[in-house]
Design an enzyme around this catalytic site. Structure first.
Site, mmCIF file in Angstrom:
data_model
loop_
_atom_site.group_PDB
_atom_site.id
_atom_site.type_symbol
_atom_site.label_atom_id
_atom_site.label_comp_id
_atom_site.label_asym_id
_atom_site.label_seq_id
_atom_site.Cartn_x
_atom_site.Cartn_y
_atom_site.Cartn_z
ATOM 1 N N GLU A 22 0.925 -1.146 0.086
ATOM 2 C CA GLU A 22 0.042 0.061 -0.071
ATOM 3 C C GLU A 22 0.861 1.204 -0.010
ATOM 4 O O GLU A 22 0.782 2.033 0.899
ATOM 5 C CB GLU A 22 -1.007 0.002 1.228
ATOM 6 C CG GLU A 22 -2.056 -1.385 1.000
ATOM 7 C CD GLU A 22 -2.864 -1.081 2.114
ATOM 8 O OE1 GLU A 22 -2.787 -0.544 3.009
ATOM 9 O OE2 GLU A 22 -3.906 -2.037 2.059
ATOM 10 N N GLU B 49 -4.804 -8.474 -1.022
ATOM 11 C CA GLU B 49 -5.742 -8.563 0.202
ATOM 12 C C GLU B 49 -7.102 -8.157 -0.164
ATOM 13 O O GLU B 49 -7.426 -7.418 -0.930
ATOM 14 C CB GLU B 49 -5.300 -7.254 1.303
ATOM 15 C CG GLU B 49 -3.978 -7.310 1.926
ATOM 16 C CD GLU B 49 -3.496 -6.213 2.742
ATOM 17 O OE1 GLU B 49 -4.509 -5.406 3.441
ATOM 18 O OE2 GLU B 49 -2.359 -5.963 3.187
#
Length: 694
Positions: A306, A426
């Site tokens: 991220e 994810e």
């Protein structure tokens, strides 16, 4: 379906025949020097331009010591065409004009006799990129012949797109995947810092036995790094990471490791601290590349989790910085050799977002790198209002479904359709971070059923985020058996669902027939069952198209003495997938009571009477929205309010009152799953709160 426009390409060549290598072999008489660096009696240097593009290039330098062992080294040369080093790995590189010095880092200071150390760098050039022809190791010249050099062509050859091949097949073999979250990625002293126990072989064995074929092991390194410039990883920690990786590989998993929460701890400062961030980032990947150089090809590296940047000038700079991280990562790993030369590498979009602009930016990086062993990754946590239960997003409706299909279509068109594999690194629902009950059970199951189905149609490999809220780390039991059953089914087939999993019968009224809509999802309805007993079609229920109707007589029998709550549990069975559970409940309109408390401790006494809370609205007397996120009247479940069916109360949180005006009455409307709505008024005065039935 959104069709991706071809991303703008940045011209880049594969050097191939244009690769130039300069090899100088010479035995030189050693000269003793003062200071920590020792003289070299002889050396061999290979300088190789590994890739070149307009205005930039990458180079790899290998230094072989032909004399006695050297402890501490520096290599010097002069660029003949004004080139400049912009970043380096495996060495600390400094420049003064055209003069360059590369010095060892802590882990490669010693060069034994006939041993070789290597380092690499990216550089800039303008006009010409002529190779340097003279080097000195610790002050001793290494001179000799050079190989032929080739100037960059004035017109670059066309870029060949990465072919479909092993990467696509390998990523397909990784489906399905599971995240070992909140363990080695925990921010703190060790893997138990966020409350999970130490990882065990038994845990990994259990996950593997349940059908998961890949495991993502997020790792945060920040608390385990030495100082600049080498940023040496704490040996015990690196050994622990390797131990867990080796366990997983021994189990037959594909394994992914990364740089995880470092992304928001220090990598995010790259806009204002680029040099230090790159030095630390490159040092980590240099050490990991060395440690895992010989590990199985089933070990996969992910550049960063991220990625995000604070204080940047905007999207353009963000894209440039992430491209620099991804490119540097790929170069370091590839040039470390061994199995890393062809290891699968995972590159994320900014924020691992699937927004079109972010996908286009990453696609441009893939075009430039032209490496067939790269994988794109994004994360998916659902349509945000549904994912956290805000703004009335209580259902997995057409809007929430379209958000999912649009997201998956974008990455499919940009990557998969062009032979580049994609991993959803994810997935889950954001509300799970607080409670898996934030989203109503049936709506949650419909999301995961559709998620698995559509990911399969778009050939996306998926990795469930589990920070301990799903699979017990010591009990090895799933906290929600229905959820894991739905997930496992979705890996191979679709399951039938329905418009609801709750059938309410008001206790104050006569029981009547109830109809729900079946979502067949390509299956056929095969019957309704309670426990092991089949209900009778025509007597207990009727089916007309997709409409399933429970008769009044069946509901009367199923509800028994009509106690509040769940009276019976039915399962609709289909020709494929898992059955759909239907709870039959008795309820009456919930009753609230007056209360007093404080902004940090306030609860509405509630007789739920068999009903379940769906959401809450908050408005001032003038009709404007009250509380946090006042762009909507519907507040966020768990963050601002939460039901407690054990203590018979609805808690209003300090987060809610922090954004409520003083002495301004707020009307709350509690929406229940039965369809009932009950209003209540709260007034904050300083830290005191009063609540009244309204």
């Amino acid at each position: 379906m959104t069709v991706l426009q071809h991303p703008r390409r940045r011209t880049r060549w594969r050097i191939g025949a244009f690769t130039s290598a300069v090899t100088m072999l010479l035995a030189a008489i050693g000269v003793l020097l003062t200071g920590p660096a020792q003289a070299a009696a002889g050396c061999a240097v290979t300088y190789q331009v590994s890739s070149q593009w307009q205005g930039g290039f990458g180079a790899n330098v290998s230094v072989t010591n032909l004399g006695e062992s050297v402890n501490g080294w520096r290599l010097t040369w002069t660029f003949p065409s004004g080139q400049r080093v912009t970043q380096a790995w495996n060495a600390t590189v400094t420049s003064a004009g055209n003069d360059v010095t590369a010095a060892n880092v802590s882990y490669n200071a010693t060069i034994a006799t006939n041993a070789t150390v290597s380092f690499g760098f990216n550089g800039s050039w303008s006009g010409a990129n002529t190779n340097p022809t003279a080097f000195a190791l610790n002050g001793v010249a290494c001179t000799g012949g050079t190989g032929p050099t080739t100037a960059p062509p004035t017109t670059p050859p066309p870029t060949t797109p990465p072919p479909t091949g092993d990467a696509m097949a390998a990523v397909a073999a990784m489906q399905p995947g599971w995240n070992l979250g909140n363990s080695l990625d925990a921010v703190g002293a060790d893997e138990t810092a966020w409350g999970n126990p130490r990882i065990t072989e038994a845990l990994l064995d259990n996950v593997r036995s349940q059908g998961f074929k890949s495991i993502r092991i997020p790792v945060t390194w920040s608390a385990h790094l030495g100082g600049a410039p080498s940023h040496t990883i704490e040996a015990a920690y690196l050994n622990r990471v390797k131990e867990v990786v080796d366990w997983a590989l021994a189990d037959g998993f594909y394994v992914m490791i990364n740089i995880h929460h470092d992304s928001w701890q220090w990598i995010n400062t790259m806009p204002t601290d680029r040099t230090n961030v790159l030095t630390k980032y490159n040092a980590i990947w240099t050490q990991l590349s060395s440690t895992f150089r010989s590990s199985s090809a089933k070990l996969v590296f992910e550049s960063v989790n991220e990625p995000q940047f604070t204080g940047s000038s905007g999207d353009a700079q963000n894209a440039t910085l992430l491209n620099e991280l991804n490119t540097s990562f790929r170069t370091i790993v590839r040039q470390s050799g061994g199995n890393n030369a062809t290891r699968l590498l995972v590159l994320p979009t900014l924020h691992t977002s699937s927004d079109q602009a972010r996908v286009d930016e990453l696609a441009a990086t893939f075009t430039a790198l032209n490496d067939r062993n790269l994988i794109a990754t994004v994360h998916y946590y659902g349509y945000w209002p549904f994912s956290v239960n805000i703004a009335g997003g209580t259902h997995f409706d057409a809007t929430a479904q379209k958000d999912l299909t649009d997201s998956f279509d974008r990455v499919y068109n940009a990557f998969v359709a062009k032979g580049i594999p994609v991993i959803i690194g994810e997935y889950g629902l954001l509300g799970f971070d607080r409670s898996t009950g934030t989203i109503e059970q049936g709506e949650k199951l419909k999301f995961f059923e559709y998620f698995g189905y559509y990911a399969r149609t778009r050939k996306l490999t998926t990795m469930l985020w589990d920070n301990g809220q799903h699979l017990g780390r010591t009990s090895l039991q799933w906290s929600d058996p229905e959820l894991i059953a739905q997930l496992k089914s979705s890996w191979t087939t679709r399951s039938g669902t329905a418009s609801t999993d709750l059938v309410f019968n008001a206790k104050a009224s006569a029981i009547s027939a109830k109809t729900i809509t079946l979502n067949l999802n390509g299956a056929t309805f095969q019957g309704l069952r309670q426990g092991t007993a089949d209900l009778v079609q025509g007597t207990d229920y009727t089916v007309s198209g997709s409409q399933l109707t429970l008769t009044a007589s069946a509901l009367t029998r199923l509800t028994g003495n009509r106690a509040y709550g769940v009276n019976a549990t039915l399962h609709a069975r289909f020709s494929q997938g898992v059955p759909w559970r239907i709870n039959v409940l008795t309820y009456d309109r919930p009753i609230l009571a007056n209360a007093t408390g404080t902004t940090s401790s306030f609860a509405v006494p509630t007789q739920f009477r068999g009903d379940q809370l769906a959401t809450m609205e908050a408005k001032y007397a003038d009709g404007s929205n009250a509380g946090p996120q006042n762009w909507t009247s519907f507040k966020e479940f768990d963050r601002t309010f939460a039901p407690n069916y054990t203590t018979n109360a609805i808690t209003l949180t300090s987060d809610f009152f922090a954004e409520v005006n003083d002495n301004a009455p707020v009307t709350l409307t509690f929406h229940f799953w039965s369809g009932e709505k009950v209003t209540y008024k709260v007034t904050r005065s300083g830290s005191a709160v009063t609540g009244t039935v309204g």
